[in-house]
Scaffold this motif. Structure first.
Motif, short mmCIF file in Angstrom:
data_model
loop_
_atom_site.label_atom_id
_atom_site.label_comp_id
_atom_site.label_asym_id
_atom_site.label_seq_id
_atom_site.Cartn_x
_atom_site.Cartn_y
_atom_site.Cartn_z
N PHE A 180 0.68 -1.03 -0.52
CA PHE A 180 0.03 0.29 0.19
C PHE A 180 1.04 1.01 0.11
O PHE A 180 0.43 2.20 -0.92
N ALA A 181 1.51 1.40 1.41
CA ALA A 181 3.09 2.05 0.65
C ALA A 181 3.40 2.33 -0.26
O ALA A 181 4.18 3.83 -0.39
N GLY A 182 4.34 1.96 -0.84
CA GLY A 182 4.47 1.44 -2.45
C GLY A 182 3.89 2.07 -3.27
O GLY A 182 4.06 3.13 -3.83
N LEU A 183 2.10 2.60 -3.37
CA LEU A 183 1.57 1.68 -4.69
C LEU A 183 1.79 3.90 -4.16
O LEU A 183 1.62 4.27 -5.04
N VAL A 184 1.01 3.68 -3.21
CA VAL A 184 0.89 5.12 -2.77
C VAL A 184 2.23 6.28 -2.54
O VAL A 184 2.30 7.15 -3.48
N ASN A 185 3.06 6.18 -2.69
CA ASN A 185 4.68 7.06 -2.99
C ASN A 185 4.66 7.04 -4.38
O ASN A 185 5.06 8.04 -4.77
N CYS A 186 4.88 5.68 -5.17
CA CYS A 186 4.81 5.45 -6.22
C CYS A 186 3.97 6.76 -7.01
O CYS A 186 4.58 7.58 -7.83
N THR A 187 2.68 7.13 -6.55
CA THR A 187 1.54 7.61 -7.50
C THR A 187 2.10 9.56 -7.06
O THR A 187 1.86 10.31 -7.89
N ILE A 188 2.21 9.23 -5.84
CA ILE A 188 2.44 10.64 -5.40
C ILE A 188 3.86 10.83 -6.08
O ILE A 188 3.98 12.30 -6.79
N ALA A 189 5.13 10.26 -6.60
CA ALA A 189 6.40 10.27 -7.25
C ALA A 189 5.66 10.76 -8.65
O ALA A 189 6.56 11.91 -9.80
N TRP A 190 4.94 9.71 -9.33
CA TRP A 190 4.34 10.32 -10.52
C TRP A 190 3.75 11.92 -10.87
O TRP A 190 3.72 12.34 -11.85
N GLY A 191 2.99 11.62 -9.38
CA GLY A 191 2.52 13.44 -10.22
C GLY A 191 3.32 13.96 -9.97
O GLY A 191 2.87 15.13 -10.28
N MET A 192 4.56 14.11 -9.25
CA MET A 192 5.18 15.52 -9.20
C MET A 192 6.23 15.23 -10.61
O MET A 192 7.41 16.01 -10.49
N GLY A 193 5.85 14.00 -11.36
CA GLY A 193 6.95 14.53 -12.75
C GLY A 193 8.14 13.55 -12.70
O GLY A 193 9.00 13.51 -13.65
N ALA A 194 8.22 12.50 -12.17
CA ALA A 194 9.38 11.84 -11.85
C ALA A 194 8.75 10.15 -13.73
O ALA A 194 8.16 10.24 -13.41
N GLY A 195 10.12 10.14 -13.54
CA GLY A 195 10.41 9.72 -15.01
C GLY A 195 10.35 8.18 -14.38
O GLY A 195 10.29 7.67 -13.52
N SER A 196 10.30 7.42 -15.66
CA SER A 196 11.18 5.98 -15.75
C SER A 196 11.73 5.30 -14.97
O SER A 196 13.54 6.74 -15.32
N VAL A 197 12.50 4.33 -14.95
CA VAL A 197 13.37 4.25 -14.17
C VAL A 197 14.17 2.98 -14.36
O VAL A 197 13.20 1.91 -15.13
N ARG A 198 15.49 3.09 -14.74
CA ARG A 198 15.84 1.79 -15.76
C ARG A 198 16.43 0.26 -15.09
O ARG A 198 16.56 0.65 -13.63
N LEU A 199 16.32 -0.50 -15.74
CA LEU A 199 15.79 -2.00 -15.00
C LEU A 199 17.43 -2.01 -13.99
O LEU A 199 17.15 -2.66 -13.43
N GLU A 200 18.49 -1.59 -14.92
CA GLU A 200 19.22 -2.33 -13.95
C GLU A 200 19.96 -1.28 -12.41
O GLU A 200 20.13 -1.94 -11.59
#
Length: 348
Positions: free
Chosen positions: A190-210
């Motif tokens: 739950f915390a991961g989904l909420v924080n990732c959603t907030i990060a994307w809302g703040m303009g965070a881009g994708s993260v490289r697989l490595e």
């Protein structure tokens, strides 16, 4: 050494190691996204382990009265706490924030003692103070002051984050008898989904697989496995004592940085180590024994038969082996050394 103490110290070591290991990766991830990915690694990994253990999905086993405690812990510890910390870090220096984070074990203990009426004697209080002093010494700035903003809003936000995690610790204690994998996995997911959603809302881009893969792995070990052990420690020690042991995480993280990253050792490190070792020793040598009464109780947790578990079993259940099922405790009065575990939450 008590098994619950080992759980608490191992949880602190894993959590403390997560910071230098993330630094070792050199990952360029925005802070809120990093927090979200670490929590996601924790939640997804633990729930997968639980499915493997149970050979499929199994109900949580939580009683209806326990769900509000768990949801409260998730909201305070997984959402409000991280967001408040990120806001505070943007408004204050790293050194000030590090010092402020030492409030968490203090607030955890105060809530446990004042609100939830958990027992604490003089030795436990002195041990807590010694560990906190060690944390302050460890995070004390040794160079020039940072140019970060000195606004009071930053430290206030960090202090609020500490309060959120203190509430989380005490609420999690209320459900610590339940499946630790489910509790920790649900909180992480739950915390991961909420924080990732907030990060994307703040303009965070994708993260490289490595970068993504090791980040999720660090989250699984440093946040997930650590939280499972923390819940098990809460079950056996209560919130105040577990919080005190867990507050050694910055010292253990610094020790790992020295060993893994080859960072230099300062006099402050050894002074902090002395205070923290003193605090842990005071807790390890605690002797708390008096005549106490157990009220009738029904709950579910993993146990073996001892003086607190003398019940009958259905056919096919081996009472001599560790097992889990709903069982009842009849009223009993006796005297023996004990901690404020799930069977000893009586008033003093």
């Amino acid at each position: 050494m008590n098994t619950s103490v080992i759980y608490a110290l191992t949880a602190a070591a894993l959590f403390g190691a997560s910071t230098p290991l993330a630094k070792l990766l050199g990952a360029e991830i925005p802070p809120v996204m990093l927090a979200g990915l670490l929590y996601l690694g924790s939640g997804v990994g633990l729930l997968m382990v639980r499915c493997i253990r149970d050979r499929g999905w199994k109900a949580s086993g939580l009683q209806a009265s326990e769900w509000p405690w768990l949801m409260g812990a998730i909201v305070f510890g997984g959402v409000l706490g991280p967001v408040a910390l990120m806001a505070g870090l943007s408004l204050t220096s790293g050194a000030t924030a590090s010092l402020m984070l030492n409030l968490e074990p203090v607030l955890t203990a105060l809530l446990a003692w004042v609100v939830f009426k958990e027992n604490a004697d003089r030795r436990i209080v002195l041990g807590m103070l010694a560990i906190i002093v060690g944390g302050v010494v460890l995070s004390w700035p040794s160079g020039q002051a940072s140019n970060g903003s000195q606004s009071w809003l930053g430290p206030l936000a960090v202090a609020f984050a500490c309060l959120c995690w203190a509430v989380d610790n005490n609420l999690t204690r209320k459900v610590s008898a339940s499946d630790a994998l489910y509790i920790a996995g649900a909180k992480g997911l739950f915390a991961g989904l909420v924080n990732c959603t907030i990060a994307w809302g703040m303009g965070a881009g994708s993260v490289r697989l490595e970068v993504l893969s090791p980040t999720l792995l660090i989250g699984f070990l440093g946040y997930g496995v650590s939280l499972v052990l923390f819940v098990l420690a809460l079950r056996g020690l209560g919130a105040a004592r577990t919080g005190a042991y867990f507050s050694t995480a910055p010292f253990l993280g610094a020790a790992i940085s020295i060993m893994v990253l080859g960072e230099s050792v300062s006099l402050l490190f050894w002074l902090a180590a002395a205070f923290m070792l003193l605090g842990v020793w005071l807790h390890l040598t605690e002797q708390h024994e008096h005549s106490h009464r157990h009220v009738a109780q029904e709950h579910t947790h993993r146990h073996t038969h001892d003086e607190h578990h003398r019940h009958e079993h259905a056919e096919g259940v081996a009472p001599g082996e560790p097992h889990s099922h709903t069982h009842q405790h009849l009223p009993i009065q006796h005297s023996h050394p004990h901690f404020p575990d799930i069977h000893h939450r009586h008033r003093h």
